[in-house]
Design a protein around this motif. Sequence first.
Motif, PDB file in Angstrom:
ATOM      1  N   HIS A 135      16.265   2.392  -7.652  1.00  0.00           N
ATOM      2  CA  HIS A 135      16.620   3.850  -8.509  1.00  0.00           C
ATOM      3  C   HIS A 135      16.963   3.563 -10.257  1.00  0.00           C
ATOM      4  CE1 HIS A 135      18.100   7.766  -9.525  1.00  0.00           C
ATOM      5  NE2 HIS A 135      19.222   7.217  -9.764  1.00  0.00           N
ATOM      6  N   GLN A 162       6.587   5.906 -13.578  1.00  0.00           N
ATOM      7  CA  GLN A 162       5.321   6.271 -13.143  1.00  0.00           C
ATOM      8  C   GLN A 162       4.745   5.064 -12.373  1.00  0.00           C
ATOM      9  OE1 GLN A 162       1.854   7.037 -15.557  1.00  0.00           O
ATOM     10  NE2 GLN A 162       1.181   8.481 -14.226  1.00  0.00           N
ATOM     11  N   VAL A 163       4.452   5.171 -10.967  1.00  0.00           N
ATOM     12  CA  VAL A 163       3.895   4.145 -10.268  1.00  0.00           C
ATOM     13  C   VAL A 163       2.283   3.889 -10.721  1.00  0.00           C
ATOM     14  CG1 VAL A 163       3.126   3.648  -7.707  1.00  0.00           C
ATOM     15  CG2 VAL A 163       5.255   4.958  -8.373  1.00  0.00           C
ATOM     16  N   ASP A 204       2.070   8.742  -9.462  1.00  0.00           N
ATOM     17  CA  ASP A 204       3.275   9.695  -9.121  1.00  0.00           C
ATOM     18  C   ASP A 204       4.365   9.075  -9.991  1.00  0.00           C
ATOM     19  OD1 ASP A 204       2.261  10.681  -6.770  1.00  0.00           O
ATOM     20  OD2 ASP A 204       3.659   9.633  -5.135  1.00  0.00           O
ATOM     21  N   TRP A 205       5.337  10.200 -10.500  1.00  0.00           N
ATOM     22  CA  TRP A 205       6.460  10.033 -11.231  1.00  0.00           C
ATOM     23  C   TRP A 205       7.504  10.059 -10.107  1.00  0.00           C
ATOM     24  CZ3 TRP A 205       7.030   8.855 -16.026  1.00  0.00           C
ATOM     25  CH2 TRP A 205       5.839   8.930 -17.069  1.00  0.00           C
ATOM     26  N   ARG A 206       8.401   9.096 -10.169  1.00  0.00           N
ATOM     27  CA  ARG A 206       9.701   8.961  -9.507  1.00  0.00           C
ATOM     28  C   ARG A 206      10.952   8.817  -9.973  1.00  0.00           C
ATOM     29  NH1 ARG A 206       8.307   9.168  -3.866  1.00  0.00           N
ATOM     30  NH2 ARG A 206       6.338  10.144  -3.518  1.00  0.00           N
ATOM     31  N   ASP A 207      11.866   8.603  -9.283  1.00  0.00           N
ATOM     32  CA  ASP A 207      13.239   8.062  -9.617  1.00  0.00           C
ATOM     33  C   ASP A 207      13.669   7.101  -8.938  1.00  0.00           C
ATOM     34  OD1 ASP A 207      14.603   9.910  -8.101  1.00  0.00           O
ATOM     35  OD2 ASP A 207      16.049  10.339  -9.403  1.00  0.00           O
ATOM     36  N   THR A 208      13.097   6.930  -7.645  1.00  0.00           N
ATOM     37  CA  THR A 208      13.700   6.230  -6.546  1.00  0.00           C
ATOM     38  C   THR A 208      12.406   5.813  -5.724  1.00  0.00           C
ATOM     39  OG1 THR A 208      15.671   7.321  -6.427  1.00  0.00           O
ATOM     40  CG2 THR A 208      15.337   5.942  -4.405  1.00  0.00           C
ATOM     41  N   LEU A 209      12.167   4.411  -5.429  1.00  0.00           N
ATOM     42  CA  LEU A 209      11.272   4.084  -4.427  1.00  0.00           C
ATOM     43  C   LEU A 209      12.140   3.087  -3.307  1.00  0.00           C
ATOM     44  CD1 LEU A 209       8.821   2.711  -7.219  1.00  0.00           C
ATOM     45  CD2 LEU A 209       8.456   4.421  -5.559  1.00  0.00           C
ATOM     46  N   VAL A 221       4.152   6.400  -1.426  1.00  0.00           N
ATOM     47  CA  VAL A 221       3.969   6.699  -3.005  1.00  0.00           C
ATOM     48  C   VAL A 221       2.416   6.526  -3.156  1.00  0.00           C
ATOM     49  CG1 VAL A 221       4.901   6.242  -5.167  1.00  0.00           C
ATOM     50  CG2 VAL A 221       6.433   6.262  -3.230  1.00  0.00           C
ATOM     51  N   HIS A 271      12.731   8.745 -15.591  1.00  0.00           N
ATOM     52  CA  HIS A 271      11.669   8.617 -14.347  1.00  0.00           C
ATOM     53  C   HIS A 271      10.700   7.529 -14.675  1.00  0.00           C
ATOM     54  CE1 HIS A 271      13.599  12.667 -13.192  1.00  0.00           C
ATOM     55  NE2 HIS A 271      12.816  12.358 -12.260  1.00  0.00           N
TER      56      HIS A 271
END
Length: 128
Positions: free
Chosen positions: A83, A90-91, A112-117, A108, A88
């Motif tokens: 996190h 981008q993957v 994708d744009w995320r804040d956690t993986l 994912v 954010h």
Amino acid sequence: APGMAKLPDSLPGPPSYYPDLRGADVSQREELAFSDSSGGNVINDKIFNVSRADWHLSLGSVVEWRLTGAEAPGTGAKTHPYHQHMTHFQVVDVRMQGPAKAEHEPLVAVGDWRDTLPLYGDVGFTIR
């Protein structure tokens, strides 16, 4: 079930002001390995220390991070959520090996744009 809220069929995408970083010039590349083959709680073989700065980044630069769970593929016993606070990412790559590659769709997608993986031994990501 009565009283249960219906989940949406899809979630909104990123804000329009987020640029697509997949083709961006990368100014710095870093690797983060979470845990180790025995399941120890380390990052790049170092015990986490909030008083230590392991990376120095330039404001406005594009940094590429290669994220892995360092446990042996196929274990999946320890999932570590990655996190980032206050931003954010981008993957740009999803790496799957072992049972994950043959049996599961990635959680994912590239772009994708995320804040956690979720990181574990069979799955890794590259983010910007």
